[in-house]
Scaffold this active site. Structure first.
Site, PDB file in Angstrom:
ATOM      1  N   SER A 188       1.253   4.108  -3.023  1.00  0.00           N
ATOM      2  CA  SER A 188       0.973   5.533  -2.817  1.00  0.00           C
ATOM      3  C   SER A 188       2.131   6.394  -3.308  1.00  0.00           C
ATOM      4  CB  SER A 188       0.676   5.818  -1.343  1.00  0.00           C
ATOM      5  OG  SER A 188       1.840   5.735  -0.537  1.00  0.00           O
ATOM      6  N   ALA A 210       0.829  -1.208   0.000  1.00  0.00           N
ATOM      7  CA  ALA A 210       0.000   0.000   0.000  1.00  0.00           C
ATOM      8  C   ALA A 210       0.862   1.256   0.000  1.00  0.00           C
ATOM      9  CB  ALA A 210      -0.929  -0.005   1.199  1.00  0.00           C
ATOM     10  N   TYR A 211       1.911   1.247   0.808  1.00  0.00           N
ATOM     11  CA  TYR A 211       2.805   2.404   0.894  1.00  0.00           C
ATOM     12  C   TYR A 211       3.525   2.628  -0.436  1.00  0.00           C
ATOM     13  CZ  TYR A 211       6.626   5.382   2.585  1.00  0.00           C
ATOM     14  OH  TYR A 211       7.525   6.400   2.765  1.00  0.00           O
ATOM     15  N   ALA A 212       4.075   1.555  -1.018  1.00  0.00           N
ATOM     16  CA  ALA A 212       4.775   1.684  -2.293  1.00  0.00           C
ATOM     17  C   ALA A 212       3.838   2.185  -3.390  1.00  0.00           C
ATOM     18  CB  ALA A 212       5.396   0.345  -2.687  1.00  0.00           C
TER      19      ALA A 212
END
Length: 246
Positions: A157, A153-155
């Site tokens: 974003s 999810a972080y990557a």
């Protein structure tokens, strides 16, 4: 209104971590700094105090980076206090770790609200206000290329941030404003260290050929280069400041 200095910087997420060190570094280079923060007024005030004690100029201003009215007010603070905006560094961010199978969609929404919507809101205001000769620096992550479990999810974003950079650089054609992103590798910040045991930290520190974690100062110096006269011919790029991780 005070006389405008050579350059005025707006730094989001400037109360801690990379943003804090970036604010201090830009101030040391002679820029007036608006210390943007979301929920740490005492920490932001400490950054302002450190800058002013060293003879610089700074003011703290609270803004939720995903709220367009609050971001506009942040830029108004820069214009009203220092005369305009020349440099925008968007360092505010959120991290949530989970496998895709276990991902809480509420966490995903909160992550993307800050990292994706926040980046677009700040970049939009920067595109409207940054003066000729200015620079916009967004923050990505080298995690995008590492394919680490739980970072999906972080990557994702931050991949959106990287997609935005060259587009905005093209849209600002003729304005003499550069747009770039910095993609740190593992960096010893509160955000990175939180929840990791010593073995995990040691393993990640051993990944780059330089065999250490990055420091906030390592990243701030790259941002300062892009925001200063030496970075004027770098535009539409993502600089991976990660010690050589591949």
């Amino acid at each position: 209104m005070t006389d405008s200095p050579t350059r005025v910087a707006v730094v989001t997420g400037a109360s801690r971590g990379i943003g804090r060190t970036t604010a201090l570094t830009l101030a040391a280079a002679g820029q007036a700094v608006v210390v943007g923060y979301a929920g740490s007024p005492d920490a932001a005030a400490d950054v302002v105090r450190r800058i002013t004690d060293d003879g610089g100029r700074a003011v703290a201003a609270r803004a939720d980076v995903a709220d367009e009215q609050q971001v506009a007010a942040l830029f108004e603070t820069a214009a009203g206090t220092f005369g305009g905006v020349d440099v925008v560094v968007h360092s505010a961010g959120r991290l949530a770790l989970s496998t895709l199978a276990d991902l809480d969609l509420d966490d995903l929404d909160a992550l993307h609200r800050t990292n994706v919507r926040g980046s677009f809101v700040v970049a939009r205001e920067a595109a409207r206000r940054v003066r000729p000769g200015g620079a916009v620096v967004l923050m990505s992550t080298s995690v995008i290329g590492l394919h680490l479990p739980t970072y999906g999810a972080y990557a994702a974003s931050k991949a959106a941030v990287e997609a935005l950079v060259p587009v905005l650089a093209q849209e600002l054609r003729g304005r003499d404003v550069t747009v770039n992103a910095v993609a740190p590798g593992p960096t010893a910040t509160e955000l990175f260290l939180d929840g990791k045991d010593e073995a995990t930290i040691a393993r990640m520190a051993a990944q780059p050929p330089l065999e250490r974690l990055g420091t906030p100062a390592d990243i701030a110096e790259v941002v300062s280069f892009l925001a200063g006269p030496g970075g004027r011919w770098v535009n539409g790029q993502v600089l991976r400041a990660n010690g050589g991780i591949v």
